[in-house]
Structures are given as C-alpha cells and as structure tokens.
Design a protein around this motif. Structure first.
Motif, PDB file in Angstrom:
ATOM      1  N   SER A 155       3.778  23.409  60.917  1.00 29.66           N
ATOM      2  CA  SER A 155       2.407  23.733  60.651  1.00 29.66           C
ATOM      3  C   SER A 155       2.000  24.102  60.386  1.00 29.66           C
TER       4      SER A 155
ATOM      5  N   GLU B  79      -0.483   6.370  53.419  1.00 30.60           N
ATOM      6  CA  GLU B  79      -0.646   7.719  53.921  1.00 30.60           C
ATOM      7  C   GLU B  79      -1.638   7.797  55.127  1.00 30.60           C
TER       8      GLU B  79
ATOM      9  N   VAL C  22      -5.215  25.682  52.649  1.00 32.13           N
ATOM     10  CA  VAL C  22      -4.275  24.325  53.256  1.00 32.13           C
ATOM     11  C   VAL C  22      -3.008  24.563  53.724  1.00 32.13           C
TER      12      VAL C  22
ATOM     13  N   PRO D 149      -1.036  18.216  52.364  1.00 37.78           N
ATOM     14  CA  PRO D 149      -1.361  17.214  50.684  1.00 37.78           C
ATOM     15  C   PRO D 149      -0.008  16.406  50.365  1.00 37.78           C
TER      16      PRO D 149
ATOM     17  N   GLU E 163       0.272  11.129  57.704  1.00 39.74           N
ATOM     18  CA  GLU E 163      -0.471  12.002  58.299  1.00 39.74           C
ATOM     19  C   GLU E 163      -0.080  11.480  60.065  1.00 39.74           C
TER      20      GLU E 163
ATOM     21  N   VAL F 152       2.371  14.726  52.212  1.00 34.60           N
ATOM     22  CA  VAL F 152       2.184  13.222  52.706  1.00 34.60           C
ATOM     23  C   VAL F 152       2.095  12.487  51.586  1.00 34.60           C
ATOM     24  N   ALA F 153       1.756  12.593  50.572  1.00 33.83           N
ATOM     25  CA  ALA F 153       1.550  12.291  49.300  1.00 33.83           C
ATOM     26  C   ALA F 153       2.656  11.708  48.660  1.00 33.83           C
TER      27      ALA F 153
END
Length: 727
Positions: free
Chosen positions: A273, A255, A281, A241, A259, A244-245
């Motif tokens: 990932s 975003e 997460v 997260p 993503e 991405v931000a």
C-alpha cells in the motif's frame, strides 16, 4: 454387452481413444470388459487423459444415441489397477510405469501372474529374482509405481471436486505429491500456481471442503483476485477503499473484516500500500506491479539525463529529401536527433513515417546502430516497411521468451525506436528498459488518441502528460493525405465532429450504410465483403478487406461474422473444428500470442492452405512462409476475416468494414471509432445506425487507469523501489 436400461458398474480396459475434447473434460473411448466380452464404446468424463491399456472402473448405463448409436454413457469413472493376467500385461506394456518395457512386462507376469502388482507394491524385493531387475532398477520401479498410485488417488479426488482431467493433471504437475495437503488446507493458493484455476474455482473447491468463509487465506486471495481483475481492466493499482468494498462484495464478508485482512497482507508484504501524498487515498499494488512502475519511472529519468547526441548538428538538412518537409516535420526530425529520450506523436497523415525514415537515415549516416521494434508482429512488419529499416517485436529483439532459462538479452544498438507505443503496457516496458544500456537514445512513437494497451498501464499517455521529455506533436496533415476523406474524418472524429460522407452515387473512400438491425447489417457486410467492394475498388476479399467489430458476440460480432464469411467464401472446403472455432482451407487467421517454437508472432496474419483432420493440424501461409500448427499450437490461432478493433491496432488494411450498432453500446467510444477508422488505407465503410455513430463520437471519456507512473515521472511520488518480500 448389457441391455439398455439400468445403471451398471464394470471393470474395463481402454482399447482405443476415439475422441477427446480440447479441455480433456469429455472423451469417447472403445473399451472391453477386463473379464472378457465384446468391446463397446463409452462416452463421458474421465479423471485422467486416457491411453490404450488403461484399466478403469466405470459406472453408467447403455443407451441408444440418436446420432452415434449404441454406447455406454459414463456417469462416473476412476482409474484402477488391472486384476487379470492379460490386463496386467497390457497395463505394464502401456508405458504407464516408466522403466518397464514390453519384454520386462512379459517376464514379470510370467513370474508372478495375477499377483504381479501386489508384489510390486508389498514385496518388491521378490522382483530381484526376475532377469533384468537389479537393485537400482528395482528402486526406480518402486518409486514410479508409488508415484503412479498417489497420482491416481489424487486425480480421483480432484475429479470429485468437479475439476476436469486437464486442470487436474496441471495441478498434479505443478504441485506434485503435496497436492492433497495443499488443496485441503489452502485451495485458494491454486489460483496463483495453476493455469486454469481462478479464484472462483478455488473458492468453490474450498466450499465443498467445508473451509470457513473468513479463512485468512480466503480473504487474502479475494483481495488479490480483485487486484488481478483490475490488471485485466488496465489498472496498475487500486484505491484502498474501492479494493475493500469490491472484495467484501465478492467474499460476502463485512468490510471491517476485509480491512483487517488488507492490513495483514500489507504488513506481510503480500500486497503493498502506497500513499503518494498525505491527503491522498492509499493505493494498493501487487508487489510486482509496484516494482515495475517505480523502475519504469526511474529508468526513463536516468536515460534522459545522459548527454544528448550531436547527430543533428553534424547533419544539417540540405538534402533534396528535406525539401518536401514542412517546418513542423523538420523540427521533429531535429528533436529526435538531438534528444536522449524523445516522443514522436500525432494522428494519421501527419508525416510520422517521413520523420522517422529521415531520422533513421541520419543516425545510420552518423555510424549509429538503430533498432526498431513494436509490441506486435504485424506492427513491426508495418514499421519496417515504413522506415525502410528492419524491425522486430520487442519480445524477439530482447529475447523475452516465456519459459526460457535466459532473462533476455541487452540491447546491442545505440538507438531504440518503439513504434505503436499506445499498445505498450507497463509489464512489457519495464522488461525492455531493464535491458537498455545507459547512453542509449530512446524514441517512443505513437498516437495517444488510439486505444490504450490491452495490458495494465498508460505508458504513452503518462509519458506525454508528464512533460518531462522532448516531444514532437505533429498536427498538420501532410499534403499527400489531403483529399482522403478517411484521414479527414479521422481528425473530425478526434475533434468530436460528425464525419462527412459522400452522397449516394458520388465517388469517395469513406462511406456510411444505414442498417437498423444487426441481422440486416450482417447481410450487408457480407455483400460488401464479397461483391460491392471488390467490384468497385478491385480489392481481393481474401487478402485486402478487413472487418473490424467492437465486440466478439452478437450477430455482427467477430465470432458470427467469421462463421458467415468463411462459409460464404470457403464453404465445402476441408474443415477442422477446434472448440468453438472453425478453420477452413482458404480462411484468413491471426496469431494471438508469440509462439517461438514456430516463429510466429502475436498479430501475424495468414491464410490456411491445408487442413489435416487426423492430426488436428492446419498449415498456414504467414507472409509467404508455410507453418504447420498442430494441436499444441492451435489455441493461439483464431479466424480473422473479422477481428476486434483492439486486435487490429498496429496494422493497416486496404479496405475496412466497421459495424456500429446499439448492441455495441459498451464499446461505442470515440477512441474505439477513431482507432478503427485509422486502420483503413483506401476504403472505409461503416454499417449501422446514425445513433450509434453519434454516440461513439460523443463519448470521449478516457477511463483513468489506476497507477502513479505520471506522478513518479513528475517527482510527485517515490521512484525508489520499496522493500518487497522475496526480492
């Protein structure tokens, strides 16, 4: 010469290069109009590194410079081919076309005159009529001339995108004839391939070429850039997260779009990932970093499973040396001797050196070969003195030389001791472990309360926190250190307590001088450095007093303090300017990167003993060895009367002066203060405000670095290398 005034364009030939900046972005050259006329000086940006005989088309105006007088201020320049016989002859003799020397140049121009270069390009077979040109040589000349033309066109194109000659040349050398296509289709790829081109530069190029903001290559490059920023901050990976931000903010893209790009990058294995647990997460890695983290965990656990050596059983402590040990220290020695993988940790004055020296002697008496190493040259030198045994940098021990054809060498020892492990980052550690044979005993030595490594990872902290390896934590201050207020205050700071300083006029070794402003602090530091510490403690400022600053910038940053102290000590002596750095004869300097060409290691400190302005070189005395560093090596040398706390790690100095003020607020942290204090052997003087001191002691927040080495060592995450594209 044209009169001063309007802009003009001229075809000129370079007669002499007067000056070129370090980055090649600015040059001053003496040129002459190719069609004839007097020579004049031209100054400005040029698309290529210039040499005598280079023909140029320059646009600009003549001006009267207040310091340098009349010269031509270049607004634009491009390489061209000469048109006169004399210009062609000079161009061919310059060596720009490999295979054409002075004699062949004369014969070619005698044969074809002003038509020589056109013949070479359009009718090359005619050159066979010239003595000395056969078919093989002709093919080579045609190829080199064609490449030269393509290179000139490419460099002009890159200059038009705002790139300087040094970077443009680097791009050409790395990418070659495909440069124009690569830059037009995927300029972001340059950030991976070319030193000096980061994502922001590549993105600006893409914008000037009109490439779309949501171009897939741009989205992938933006994600990689954020991950690389994380590496620079010490993180091995990044939570999805947050990645991405940050990338969406950087790219000014929604975003959701980012993503999708992340999913594509993970699917193609460009990024990986990994979710250690179902509820956690996902963390995103660059493939090389995931592989490194997994390998370190697997290798450490594998080494620890080997049968433990029996050295401690065969060598009981009945020597006179052991009588000086505390029970804690004796237990530590036995632990090191009886463990396959072990850790020795503790703060200053607790006897790590004594423990290590006895362990090394026991291994040697048992017939085992011991290798001692540290991450930097200065730390290795200190380790050798402390342990009474030769030591080297890890890079040198394992042959980890950048650009060398070899992948390094396997350790030829039974025991490997790595000191100053808090400085050890994950990429270096994995390269070391790959070259440590099974059955080797590994000892990690370090102080976990010091600053973490500059590079990514928290190796020592994670190994200690895992509790998977026998660890000797020394806590009792050895009696030789009792009475040292420096040692006492280091431990007080580590406990979050205020240091104790002597009252004015009282003897001591640890002092605080209150100064409210940076300017007043800088003046006091100069007085302490030049007068007060030498007079009171007899310490030579040229070799024994080290200023440590938390930051580079500001009145009490390393840059300003180095200029001030150099001028005060060595003003008037021979000086070499190199970018924003100044080297004077008598100046203390530090090497900032391993340089195997001259055998000078990262962290080595020396003194400038000679300056050669014409060659842009300095001669430096490194620990009694004289080394000449010229233009190709000076980028890794910097002034060192004042250095950052991070760069001082691994070394100790007779006297340390530490500025501590509000302008250092970003670095007012306990581990920074603790590390600085523990660098001082005989004298420590803190100059600044009580508020800054107390803020440093209060802020004990250790930023948690992104990474899963701890989880992997504890079996809470995979220690198998996942499939990675290209591996």
């Amino acid at each position: 010469m044209e009169p001063t005034g309007g802009e003009v364009e001229q075809d000129v030939v370079v007669e002499h290069v007067v000056f070129t900046s370090d980055d090649g972005a600015f040059s001053v050259v003496r040129v002459a109009a190719e069609a004839g006329g007097s020579a004049f000086v031209a100054a400005g940006r040029f698309p290529i590194h210039l040499a005598e005989g280079d023909p140029l088309a320059v646009t600009g105006r003549f001006e009267e410079h207040p310091r340098f007088g009349r010269r031509f201020k270049v607004a634009a320049a491009r390489p061209r081919l000469p048109v006169t016989e004399d210009g062609i002859r000079r161009y061919l003799r310059s060596g720009r076309i490999r295979g054409i020397g002075p004699k062949l140049a004369e014969r070619l121009v005698d044969a074809f005159g002003t038509d020589t270069l056109r013949v070479l390009e359009d009718e090359p077979d005619r050159l066979l009529t010239v003595t000395g040109v056969g078919k093989a040589r002709l093919e080579e000349l045609v190829r080199v001339f064609s490449e030269g033309k393509e290179q000139r066109d490419t460099l002009v194109f890159l200059q038009g995108l705002g790139l300087g000659p040094a970077v443009s040349q680097e791009i050409w050398q790395r990418v070659g004839g495909d440069t124009l296509g690569r830059v037009r289709n995927d300029p972001w790829g340059l950030a991976d391939d070319v030193a000096g081109v980061g994502f922001l530069t590549a993105d600006r190029i893409a914008g000037s070429l009109g490439l779309a903001g949501d171009h897939p290559a741009r989205l992938r490059a933006g994600l990689q850039h954020v991950l690389n920023e994380g590496l620079d901050a010490g993180h091995v990976c990044c939570a999805a997260p947050g990645l991405v931000a940050r990338a969406a903010e950087l790219l000014s893209i929604a975003e959701g779009v980012v993503e999708g790009a992340l999913e594509n990058a993970v699917a193609s294995r460009a990024l990986l990932s990994v979710a250690p647990g179902a509820e956690e997460v996902s963390r995103v890695y660059l493939p090389v970093m995931l592989k490194a983290e997994v390998e370190v965990a697997a290798r450490m656990l594998a080494l620890a499973k080997a049968p433990a050596p029996r050295v401690a059983d065969r060598l009981p402590f009945d020597s006179t040396a052991s009588l000086a040990l505390t029970s804690e220290q004796e237990s530590a020695v036995r632990l090191l001797l009886s463990s396959r993988v072990s850790v020795l940790s503790g703060g200053p004055g607790v006897g790590k050196t004594t423990v290590l020296r006895l362990a090394v002697e026991a291994w040697r008496q048992a017939g085992l070969k011991v290798a001692l190493a540290s991450p930097t040259g200065r730390a290795a030198r200190r380790l050798a003195e402390a342990a009474g045994h030769g030591a080297s940098t890890l890079h040198k021990l394992f042959g980890l030389i950048p650009g060398a054809p070899s992948e390094g060498k396997t350790l030829g020892a039974d025991v490997l001791v790595i000191d100053e492990t808090s400085m050890l980052d994950l990429p270096l550690f994995v390269r070391v472990l790959r070259r440590v044979p099974d059955g080797t005993s590994l000892v990690l030595v370090g102080d976990p309360d010091q600053l973490p490594s500059v590079g990514p990872g928290s190796v020592l902290a994670d190994v200690l926190a895992s509790e998977q390896f026998p660890t000797a934590r020394l806590t009792r201050v050895f009696r030789q250190a009792e009475g040292s207020r420096i040692i006492e205050n280091a431990h007080r700071i580590n406990r979050g307590e205020t240091p104790a300083f002597p009252a004015q006029g009282e003897p001591g070794d640890c002092f605080f001088v209150a100064k409210d402003t940076a300017e007043a602090a800088a003046e006091m530091i100069q007085r302490l450095f030049l007068e007060r510490i030498p007079a009171r403690f007899g310490i030579d400022p040229r070799s024994g007093i080290q200023v440590l600053s938390p930051m580079h910038r500001g009145a009490v940053g390393t840059e300003a303090l180095n200029r001030r102290l150099s001028e005060a000590l060595n003003g008037g002596r021979k000086t070499l300017e190199r970018g924003n750095r100044t080297f004077r004869e008598g100046d203390r300097v530090m090497q900032t990167r391993n340089d195997y060409d001259v055998d000078v290691m990262n962290g080595d400190m020396g003194v400038v003993i000679a300056v050669d302005i014409e060659r842009s070189a300095v001669e430096v005395d490194f620990y009694g060895r004289r080394v000449t560093l010229d233009k190709g090596h000076l980028d890794d040398l910097e002034p060192a009367f004042a250095v950052t706390v991070h760069k001082a790690q691994g070394g100790e100095f007779p006297a340390v002066i530490l500025p501590l003020l509000g302008e250092h607020y970003l670095m007012l942290k306990r581990n920074v203060l603790y590390t600085a204090v523990t660098r001082a052997q005989r004298v420590l003087v803190i100059v600044g405000t009580h508020r800054a001191l107390h803020q440093s002691i209060r802020d004990d927040r250790m930023t948690r670095r992104g990474g899963e080495l701890l989880a992997r060592l504890q079996g809470r995450a995979l220690i198998e290398v996942p499939p990675v594209a290209g591996t």
